[in-house]
Design an enzyme around this catalytic site. Structure first.
Site, mmCIF file in Angstrom:
data_model
loop_
_atom_site.group_PDB
_atom_site.id
_atom_site.type_symbol
_atom_site.label_atom_id
_atom_site.label_comp_id
_atom_site.label_asym_id
_atom_site.label_seq_id
_atom_site.Cartn_x
_atom_site.Cartn_y
_atom_site.Cartn_z
ATOM 1 N N HIS A 72 -0.580 2.540 -16.116
ATOM 2 C CA HIS A 72 -0.078 1.609 -17.143
ATOM 3 C C HIS A 72 1.112 1.121 -16.862
ATOM 4 O O HIS A 72 1.631 0.043 -17.561
ATOM 5 C CB HIS A 72 -0.036 2.222 -18.496
ATOM 6 N N ASP A 118 -5.198 7.257 -15.678
ATOM 7 C CA ASP A 118 -3.895 6.577 -15.524
ATOM 8 C C ASP A 118 -3.029 6.870 -14.404
ATOM 9 O O ASP A 118 -2.089 7.818 -14.175
ATOM 10 C CB ASP A 118 -3.062 6.937 -16.875
ATOM 11 N N SER A 210 7.401 7.539 -18.018
ATOM 12 C CA SER A 210 6.151 7.263 -17.723
ATOM 13 C C SER A 210 6.156 7.095 -16.094
ATOM 14 O O SER A 210 6.969 6.526 -15.617
ATOM 15 C CB SER A 210 5.702 6.239 -18.363
#
Length: 586
Positions: A72, A118, A210
């Site tokens: 992402h 992911d 992230s």
């Protein structure tokens, strides 16, 4: 673009997505300062040209040429948009290396809504000196079983109530959480995900972390157990942080050893790369979506950007064989549930000669507004080996926005109901189009400045080509033969007003990016000189947290065939301009 919980998408500026019942945050809470000696494999992602302190995602070094991060963080962007820094713990220092990215491989089964798979690989344009970390395998399962100690590091938010982003690397010690209870908290997780937290909460990764590494320390050294993916709030006792479990992706991680040149992904993985890379250097401008595998280039030179709902749109994909021998293309089809069809396949009819080209025509009749989710896939065979090509198709279905007589031109959006006519705060009291933009959202506004009852955009006819920009050599883009002399620059100046706090604005003319404008908290008059065009696309991208939403305005279009009077304003009385609405230069 909207996504569940926090951490998705995390592109450009620490933006959170939204899901029903979730308070988004993006992923170090309750931790302490850490040094690069403790995390020598630590890497950070920044947009090209940004300062280190603008790091928006973490990553981990797998070897001297590759880092791994969350899908992402990079989904939908070109490799040339990013840079990676390694060997640094203090974002204010000049230490470490800053390296361009030459290729991105996003896992082909990455699901933006569920966050499964992911994970993404980034190939570096030059080698890093940083120490690599070993990726965990199923044989290491004992080190990340429930209750085992793990640690996560990053430069993400250190506050649960505001935004406090440190300059120094931070770490926090956690425990692997029982998967069943964690999955229940999120109404179901995939077996390829892993959770970590501490009893009672208060320690976690957070916004800006992230893509960073979740590690376990073994007698032989640290191993990469997980990649920061998403969660609900930061440090919440009820919702542990969720990570991509690295041991489930051994084949994907090992596939980087099969990659020799930047471009598209082999082995069913999707890749993005910029022009000027690999064997097709200087062949394809950045405006053309393209991938490469097995010496064959696939490029989308005419896209579904945009298509009116209920009407049929066309797109064209060209294939070029850069090898010195023939290849065959088979199993060509569209992977989509939105009705995209191959209607003319000139590539699967026989052998594609060395340095030969062919093309495929696609159609799409969208039933509802929204983004296209589709890919053209094919197998390439050269007699000795086979390669998979997967080209994500670009497209959006739009509907007309009612503007009455207030705004000239035709306006379209994939969320037409979200745009309203509004003169609140307008500098001249005239109507503007306004839209409430949520944190993490990107939305486009299309303007047809030459309405004819249908939207038309031809990048071939408007792309400015310089002699050294494209190696033509008789190459054919669809039915337009590449000939530098056919492209003519027609000077046009576009002026408009916008008001977009915490929002980055990009302007495209017939599919070509022509300008990027910074966020503006107040009204701003902008002028852009560009070539002749018929369709404009303005992309508004939230680049910061604004308590969930911010209002953006757009209006005041004006065109002129003479150079602008000044850099900040345009006076209709001083040029041969044709006002489309109102006047600029306030």
């Amino acid at each position: 673009m909207k996504s569940p919980y926090y951490g998705i998408p995390l592109v450009a500026a620490l933006v959170a997505g939204q899901a029903a019942g979730a308070t988004p945050s993006l992923r170090i809470i309750g931790g302490q300062d850490a040094s690069i000696d403790q995390y020598p494999f630590m890497a950070g992602l920044v947009m090209r040209g940004d300062e280190k302190k603008e790091v928006f995602c973490g990553a981990a070094v797998l070897d001297s040429n590759w880092v791994v991060t969350a899908a992402h963080c990079v989904q939908g962007d070109l490799a040339e948009d990013f840079e990676v820094f390694t060997g640094v713990d203090d974002l204010g220092s000049s230490n470490g290396q800053r390296i361009a990215v030459s290729r991105i491989i996003v896992h082909s089964n990455y699901d933006e809504s569920s966050t499964e798979n992911d994970i993404a690989l980034l190939q570096l344009a030059s080698s890093t000196d940083a120490v690599a970390i070993r990726a965990a395998t199923p044989a290491d399962a004992g080190f990340f079983a429930t209750g085992q100690a793990v640690s996560v590091a990053g430069w993400g938010n250190t506050s649960t109530t505001s935004e406090v982003f440190p300059m120094l690397l931070r770490e926090v010690d956690l425990q692997v959480t029982d998967f069943g209870s964690c999955s229940d908290a999120y109404d179901g997780l995939a077996d390829s995900q892993i959770c970590a937290s501490v009893p009672g909460g208060g320690k976690d990764s957070c916004q800006g972390d992230s893509g960073g590494p979740l590690i376990a320390r073994t007698p032989e050294g640290p191993i990469l157990v997980g990649i920061v993916s998403f969660g609900q709030k930061c440090g919440a006792a009820t919702h542990p942080g969720v990570y991509t479990m690295v041991s489930a992706f051994g084949d994907f991680l090992s596939s980087r050893g099969d990659v020799e040149t930047p471009g598209g992904g082999d082995d069913g993985e999707s890749g993005t790369g910029g022009a000027g890379e690999g064997m097709f250097e200087n062949w394809i401008p950045d405006e053309f979506n393209h991938v490469e595998a097995g010496g064959v280039l696939a490029h989308e030179y005419s896209t579904f950007m945009p298509v009116l709902t209920g009407e049929q749109g066309e797109a064209w994909v060209g294939f070029y064989n850069g090898n010195q021998h023939g290849v065959t293309i088979s199993n060509l089809h569209v992977r989509s549930s939105q009705g995209v069809m191959v209607v003319d396949d000139q590539c699967s009819t026989g052998e594609l000669d060395a340095e030969g080209s062919c093309e495929v025509k696609l159609t799409w009749t969208p039933e509802a507004p929204g983004d296209l989710q589709a890919a053209l896939v094919a197998d390439v065979h050269d007699g000795a080996s086979s390669h998979a090509i997967e080209l994500p198709l670009q497209g959006v279905a739009v509907q007309s926005i009612e503007t009455g007589d207030y705004l000239k031109g035709e306006y379209y959006s994939s969320e037409p109901e979200a745009w309203v006519l509004d003169n609140a705060g307008s500098p001249d009291g005239e109507m503007m189009l306004s839209h409430d933009l949520e944190d993490g959202e990107t939305i486009s506004l299309f303007v047809d400045t030459n309405p004819s009852g249908a939207i038309e955009a031809d990048a071939d006819a408007t792309l400015p080509i310089e002699d050294d920009d494209l190696a033509c050599d008789g190459f054919v883009f669809g039915d337009v033969e590449c000939d530098d002399s056919e492209y003519t620059d027609i000077a046009v100046t576009l002026g408009f007003q916008y008001h977009a706090p915490d929002t980055r604005v990009k302007l495209y003319a017939d599919g070509v990016l022509v300008a990027e404008m910074p966020a503006r908290a107040g009204w701003h008059s902008e002028q852009v000189e560009l070539i002749d065009y018929s369709l404009l696309r303005l992309e508004f991208e939230a680049v910061g947290s604004n308590n969930g939403q911010r209002k953006v305005y757009f209006g005041g279009l004006m065109m002129s065939e003479t150079p602008p009077v000044s850099s900040g304003s345009m006076d209709p009385e001083d040029s041969d301009s044709v006002p489309l609405k109102g006047q600029l230069g306030r």
